[in-house]
Write an enzyme that holds these catalytic residues in place. Sequence first.
Site, mmCIF file in Angstrom:
data_model
loop_
_atom_site.group_PDB
_atom_site.id
_atom_site.type_symbol
_atom_site.label_atom_id
_atom_site.label_comp_id
_atom_site.label_asym_id
_atom_site.label_seq_id
_atom_site.Cartn_x
_atom_site.Cartn_y
_atom_site.Cartn_z
ATOM 1 N N GLU A 69 -4.070 -36.412 11.894
ATOM 2 C CA GLU A 69 -4.877 -37.571 11.491
ATOM 3 C C GLU A 69 -6.376 -37.261 11.498
ATOM 4 O OE1 GLU A 69 -3.641 -40.704 10.289
ATOM 5 O OE2 GLU A 69 -2.041 -39.227 10.130
ATOM 6 N N ARG A 111 -18.810 -17.313 -5.324
ATOM 7 C CA ARG A 111 -19.230 -16.934 -6.681
ATOM 8 C C ARG A 111 -20.744 -16.902 -6.829
ATOM 9 N NH1 ARG A 111 -18.648 -19.854 -10.561
ATOM 10 N NH2 ARG A 111 -18.263 -18.334 -12.189
ATOM 11 N N ASP A 161 -21.588 -20.790 -16.571
ATOM 12 C CA ASP A 161 -20.386 -21.517 -16.254
ATOM 13 C C ASP A 161 -20.465 -22.990 -16.624
ATOM 14 O OD1 ASP A 161 -17.874 -20.881 -15.104
ATOM 15 O OD2 ASP A 161 -18.328 -22.480 -13.684
ATOM 16 N N PRO A 168 -11.223 -35.999 4.609
ATOM 17 C CA PRO A 168 -11.142 -36.966 3.512
ATOM 18 C C PRO A 168 -12.307 -37.958 3.541
ATOM 19 C CG PRO A 168 -9.041 -36.848 4.695
ATOM 20 C CD PRO A 168 -10.050 -36.084 5.500
HETATM 21 C C1 9D3 Z 1 -1.855 -39.885 6.473
HETATM 22 C C2 9D3 Z 1 -3.199 -39.663 7.061
HETATM 23 N N1 9D3 Z 1 -4.241 -40.460 6.455
HETATM 24 C C3 9D3 Z 1 -4.234 -41.796 7.042
HETATM 25 C C4 9D3 Z 1 -5.066 -42.769 6.315
HETATM 26 C C5 9D3 Z 1 -5.552 -39.875 6.686
HETATM 27 C C6 9D3 Z 1 -5.608 -38.415 6.403
HETATM 28 C C7 9D3 Z 1 -5.899 -37.532 7.414
HETATM 29 C C8 9D3 Z 1 -5.929 -36.153 7.136
HETATM 30 C C9 9D3 Z 1 -5.369 -37.943 5.122
HETATM 31 C C10 9D3 Z 1 -5.402 -36.576 4.850
HETATM 32 C C11 9D3 Z 1 -5.672 -35.703 5.872
HETATM 33 C C12 9D3 Z 1 -5.704 -34.249 5.599
HETATM 34 N N2 9D3 Z 1 -6.715 -33.899 4.582
HETATM 35 C C13 9D3 Z 1 -7.788 -33.193 4.849
HETATM 36 O O1 9D3 Z 1 -7.941 -32.738 5.966
HETATM 37 C C14 9D3 Z 1 -8.783 -32.987 3.816
HETATM 38 C C15 9D3 Z 1 -8.843 -33.431 2.458
HETATM 39 C C16 9D3 Z 1 -7.953 -34.211 1.656
HETATM 40 O O2 9D3 Z 1 -6.873 -34.665 2.058
HETATM 41 N N3 9D3 Z 1 -8.325 -34.472 0.363
HETATM 42 C C17 9D3 Z 1 -9.478 -34.008 -0.179
HETATM 43 N N4 9D3 Z 1 -10.338 -33.284 0.520
HETATM 44 C C18 9D3 Z 1 -10.010 -33.009 1.828
HETATM 45 S S1 9D3 Z 1 -10.969 -32.129 2.858
HETATM 46 C C19 9D3 Z 1 -9.903 -32.264 4.119
#
Ligand code: 9D3
Length: 259
Positions: A116, A153, A168, A89
Amino acid sequence: MTVDIVTIFPAMIAQPLAAGIVGRAIERGTLDVKVHDLRDFTTDRHRVVDDVPYGGGPGMVLKPDPIFRALDAIAAERGAPLTVIMTSPQGRRFTQAEAERLAGLEHLVLLCGRYEGFDERVRERVTEELSIGDYVLTGGELPALVVLDAVARFVPGVVGDEQSVAQDTFSRGLLNHPQYTRPPEIEVRRVRGVLEVLEVLKVPEVLTSGNHAEIRRWRKREALSRTLERRPDLLDAASLDEEEEQLLRELKGASHERD
Ligand code: 9D3
């Protein structure tokens, strides 16, 4: 192109990849995807991949050791430095331009996060960190599939029709025009106030006219009006030809008159 994917849920990756255009590319050998179970790189009896965060707090963190061992194994097999993409994220936003760039590489590793996230020291081995958008998922497996699908793709031979890749939406910078297929008319029941009426939905006449110049122009106008209506942000970066610029001016004029 070869893609190694490291995950604690290999089934979540393997099953979707068996179907569709990507599945066929893998069968043909145009694309090689290797799915690695992170637990296979643990050394303890219980195959533990996570641990509590130092300093306390909720949730678990992916242990660094199994990940380093997985990357070492992949690097040893390739005999070359790795491009390692971590899904997270905190990553830069994955875009169509990123997909095209990554498709130019011969090999990629996708690391799927869970819990996490990763122990920070894993970033030592990471080339880049990508997020697919601003929403919270439960892990990096779906993002890894999204990245792989969009990258695949662009790999020559994966999509049968190279033209459809070039034309596209996000490559051209416009949304697509509406599409129709047979039959030319369908009847639908519709409720109008208290009455149920039969309505006939027709294919726009221009498409069955055989006038290809008119069809091209209609499609341009529809693509532009849709983009103007739904994604005006895309118009800033779109590269339009003379005819499209003129159509867009007309459409903008028409929308001002409506206001
Ligand atoms: C509840 C956990 N969060 C605390 C602030 C942090 C968090 C850690 C791990 C939130 C989501 C995740 C899991 N998500 C991913 O590994 C992830 C992701 C996403 O959640 N949204 C958009 N792209 C991606 S790429 C990897």
